[in-house]
Design an enzyme around this catalytic site. Structure first.
Site, short mmCIF file in Angstrom:
data_model
loop_
_atom_site.label_atom_id
_atom_site.label_comp_id
_atom_site.label_asym_id
_atom_site.label_seq_id
_atom_site.Cartn_x
_atom_site.Cartn_y
_atom_site.Cartn_z
N TYR A 147 -54.31 -10.67 82.29
CA TYR A 147 -54.28 -12.08 82.74
C TYR A 147 -53.58 -12.23 84.08
CZ TYR A 147 -56.72 -13.74 78.74
OH TYR A 147 -57.73 -13.98 77.83
N VAL B 40 -61.70 -20.91 82.52
CA VAL B 40 -60.24 -21.17 82.45
C VAL B 40 -59.63 -21.16 83.86
CG1 VAL B 40 -60.08 -20.17 80.13
CG2 VAL B 40 -59.75 -18.67 82.12
N HIS C 203 -61.94 -23.92 76.52
CA HIS C 203 -61.32 -22.61 76.27
C HIS C 203 -59.94 -22.52 76.90
CE1 HIS C 203 -65.50 -20.60 75.52
NE2 HIS C 203 -65.12 -21.32 74.51
N CYS D 10 -41.71 -21.67 70.26
CA CYS D 10 -41.53 -23.14 70.12
C CYS D 10 -42.80 -23.90 70.49
CB CYS D 10 -40.36 -23.60 71.01
SG CYS D 10 -40.70 -23.52 72.78
N THR E 233 -74.07 -20.06 82.16
CA THR E 233 -73.55 -19.50 80.91
C THR E 233 -74.65 -18.74 80.19
OG1 THR E 233 -72.47 -19.99 78.79
CG2 THR E 233 -73.97 -21.67 79.65
N SER E 234 -74.25 -17.64 79.55
CA SER E 234 -75.22 -16.81 78.82
C SER E 234 -75.55 -17.44 77.47
CB SER E 234 -74.63 -15.41 78.60
OG SER E 234 -73.36 -15.52 77.93
N ALA F 10 -76.43 -20.89 91.06
CA ALA F 10 -75.94 -22.27 90.90
C ALA F 10 -75.57 -22.86 92.26
CB ALA F 10 -74.72 -22.26 89.99
C1 BV8 Z 1 -64.14 -19.47 66.93
C2 BV8 Z 1 -61.21 -17.69 77.09
C3 BV8 Z 1 -63.57 -19.88 64.71
C4 BV8 Z 1 -60.32 -16.56 77.33
C5 BV8 Z 1 -63.24 -17.08 75.89
C6 BV8 Z 1 -65.93 -12.87 64.59
C7 BV8 Z 1 -64.66 -13.38 64.37
C8 BV8 Z 1 -64.28 -14.63 64.86
C9 BV8 Z 1 -65.18 -15.38 65.60
C10 BV8 Z 1 -66.42 -14.84 65.80
C11 BV8 Z 1 -66.83 -13.61 65.31
N1 BV8 Z 1 -68.11 -13.39 65.70
C12 BV8 Z 1 -68.54 -14.43 66.44
C13 BV8 Z 1 -67.52 -15.30 66.52
C14 BV8 Z 1 -67.49 -16.51 67.21
C15 BV8 Z 1 -66.93 -16.21 68.60
C16 BV8 Z 1 -68.13 -15.87 69.47
O1 BV8 Z 1 -68.83 -16.76 69.87
N2 BV8 Z 1 -68.36 -14.57 69.75
C17 BV8 Z 1 -69.51 -14.21 70.54
C18 BV8 Z 1 -69.16 -13.02 71.42
C19 BV8 Z 1 -70.68 -13.95 69.62
N3 BV8 Z 1 -66.28 -17.41 69.05
C20 BV8 Z 1 -64.97 -17.54 68.88
O2 BV8 Z 1 -64.23 -16.68 68.47
C21 BV8 Z 1 -64.46 -18.92 69.24
N4 BV8 Z 1 -63.65 -19.38 68.17
O3 BV8 Z 1 -65.28 -19.23 66.63
O4 BV8 Z 1 -63.19 -19.82 66.06
C22 BV8 Z 1 -62.40 -20.39 63.99
C23 BV8 Z 1 -62.48 -21.66 63.41
C24 BV8 Z 1 -61.40 -22.14 62.71
C25 BV8 Z 1 -60.23 -21.37 62.61
C26 BV8 Z 1 -60.16 -20.10 63.23
C27 BV8 Z 1 -61.25 -19.61 63.93
C28 BV8 Z 1 -63.62 -18.84 70.50
C29 BV8 Z 1 -64.50 -18.44 71.67
C30 BV8 Z 1 -63.70 -18.55 72.97
C31 BV8 Z 1 -63.34 -17.18 73.46
N5 BV8 Z 1 -62.68 -17.31 74.75
N6 BV8 Z 1 -62.57 -17.19 77.04
C32 BV8 Z 1 -60.51 -16.03 78.72
O5 BV8 Z 1 -61.39 -16.47 79.48
O6 BV8 Z 1 -59.76 -15.12 79.03
S1 BV8 Z 1 -64.86 -16.63 75.92
C33 BV8 Z 1 -65.39 -16.25 77.47
O7 BV8 Z 1 -66.80 -16.26 77.33
C34 BV8 Z 1 -65.13 -17.23 78.60
O8 BV8 Z 1 -64.51 -18.44 78.20
C35 BV8 Z 1 -66.53 -17.52 79.08
O9 BV8 Z 1 -66.66 -18.67 79.76
C36 BV8 Z 1 -67.19 -17.52 77.78
C37 BV8 Z 1 -68.66 -17.61 77.72
O10 BV8 Z 1 -69.19 -16.69 78.60
P1 BV8 Z 1 -70.02 -17.29 79.82
O11 BV8 Z 1 -69.20 -18.33 80.48
O12 BV8 Z 1 -71.36 -17.67 79.34
O13 BV8 Z 1 -70.04 -16.04 80.77
P2 BV8 Z 1 -71.08 -14.84 80.74
O14 BV8 Z 1 -70.57 -13.80 81.66
O15 BV8 Z 1 -71.39 -14.49 79.32
O16 BV8 Z 1 -72.41 -15.48 81.34
C38 BV8 Z 1 -72.44 -15.88 82.70
C39 BV8 Z 1 -73.87 -16.32 82.98
O17 BV8 Z 1 -73.91 -16.77 84.33
C40 BV8 Z 1 -74.87 -15.20 82.86
O18 BV8 Z 1 -75.98 -15.64 82.08
C41 BV8 Z 1 -75.32 -14.92 84.30
O19 BV8 Z 1 -76.69 -14.62 84.37
C42 BV8 Z 1 -75.05 -16.24 84.96
N7 BV8 Z 1 -74.73 -16.15 86.39
C43 BV8 Z 1 -74.11 -15.15 87.05
N8 BV8 Z 1 -74.01 -15.49 88.37
C44 BV8 Z 1 -74.57 -16.72 88.50
C45 BV8 Z 1 -75.03 -17.15 87.25
N9 BV8 Z 1 -75.66 -18.32 87.06
C46 BV8 Z 1 -75.82 -19.12 88.15
N10 BV8 Z 1 -75.40 -18.77 89.38
C47 BV8 Z 1 -74.78 -17.60 89.60
N11 BV8 Z 1 -74.38 -17.28 90.85
#
Ligand code: BV8
Length: 251
Positions: A75, A111, A127, A138, A196-197, A239
């Site tokens: 981080y 974030v 997020h 605390c 977003t993916s 974008a």
């Molecule tokens: C929850 C913050 C339940 C930190 C992030 C097993 C156990 C527990 C949960 C799960 C599990 N299996 C699945 C889950 C659910 C899980 C999940 O979704 N997993 C996925 C991988 C399947 N979700 C969770 O755990 C969530 N919580 O479910 O809690 C619960 C309920 C009650 C009580 C307890 C628990 C929490 C999810 C949040 C995780 N935190 N980030 C940090 O950033 O350090 S996730 C992280 O991914 C970021 O936040 C990011 O934003 C997010 C999503 O990714 P994207 O933003 O889409 O980024 P990505 O790279 O994937 O895609 C970018 C896109 O942009 C691409 O498509 C690309 O083509 C495009 N691109 C690139 N360049 C450009 C562009 N487009 C336009 N222009 C460009 N120039």
């Protein structure tokens, strides 16, 4: 209408622009892709963070429990990187859009804080924020924009170990913030899903909520996603090039 005509319609930026100009309420969901042109690495694309690291080693409560110094190294590296970047044309276009639409909500998975930096006001950081830290003892949450907080930063109030105030995998999103996001997408007339993916839940389901609420939903992304097929518009490209064209020269 033949599939190819439908695909053509999906890519019709002028049609989307017109729909947007006539909308009273708009919700936007952004992901890492909107910050990519600012130099912030995405998670799953080319050079994405999760290509080089395992999310489960760095962005889960278990990882922090196991090795807080490794997680803080990750981080602090991102704080230094993000602290040195500028908003790009897509961020600035969304700040303009907020001033053009009566009811506007910007929901971000990012974030990095760049939407506030660009001037957006009604932003839901579902997020959390890399610029906020929370005490593990605390639970005091503070904002701190210093680039490097060191390997084991501690709370100024109780001396407890600080953690980034972001939502890790396996952690619940803030129910109040998520509730506002769901309300916004359910009641909007148009939803833009940008950079977003559409993989991470529950954020990815927001566009389905908007669709079931009767909104026109548009995806603006570098490449197709699992949600492209049900979008009313799917504009594939950068974008930073597409979003400004949607809001330029509005009277
Ligand atoms: C929850 C913050 C339940 C930190 C992030 C097993 C156990 C527990 C949960 C799960 C599990 N299996 C699945 C889950 C659910 C899980 C999940 O979704 N997993 C996925 C991988 C399947 N979700 C969770 O755990 C969530 N919580 O479910 O809690 C619960 C309920 C009650 C009580 C307890 C628990 C929490 C999810 C949040 C995780 N935190 N980030 C940090 O950033 O350090 S996730 C992280 O991914 C970021 O936040 C990011 O934003 C997010 C999503 O990714 P994207 O933003 O889409 O980024 P990505 O790279 O994937 O895609 C970018 C896109 O942009 C691409 O498509 C690309 O083509 C495009 N691109 C690139 N360049 C450009 C562009 N487009 C336009 N222009 C460009 N120039």
């Amino acid at each position: 209408m033949a599939a190819s005509d439908l695909d053509y319609m999906k890519g019709d930026i002028q049609a989307l622009r017109k729909t947007l100009m006539n909308a009273e309420s708009v919700a936007v969901l952004t992901g890492a892709g909107i910050s990519a042109e600012s130099g912030v690495p995405t998670f799953r694309g080319e050079g994405g963070l999760w290509r080089n690291y395992r999310a489960t080693d760095l962005a889960t409560p278990e990882a922090f429990e196991r090795d807080p110094e490794l997680v803080w190294e990750f981080y602090n590296w991102r704080r230094k990187l993000i602290g040195g970047v500028q908003c790009n044309a897509a961020h600035h276009a969304l700040a303009r859009l907020e001033n053009l639409i009566a009811k506007f909500t910007l929901i971000t998975q990012n974030v990095d804080g760049l939407h506030f930096q660009a001037g957006n006001r009604n932003v839901l950081e579902i997020h959390g924020s890399i610029w906020r830290v929370r005490c593990t003892r605390c639970h005091l949450t503070t904002t701190d924009r210093s680039p490097d907080l060191g390997p084991r930063p501690v709370c100024g109030s109780c001396g407890g170990l600080l953690r980034p105030a972001v939502v890790w995998f396996g952690e619940a999103l803030d129910p109040e913030i998520l509730g506002k996001a769901v309300e916004a997408v359910r009641s909007c007339q148009v939803m833009l899903v940008i950079g977003t993916s559409s993989i991470v839940q529950p954020a990815a389901s927001l566009s389905l909520e908007a669709k079931s609420g009767g909104a026109v939903v548009a995806e603006i992304n570098l490449e197709a996603t699992p949600h492209s097929r049900f979008m009313d518009f799917a504009l594939h490209g950068k974008a930073g090039e597409i979003v400004p064209r949607l809001v330029e020269d509005w009277s």
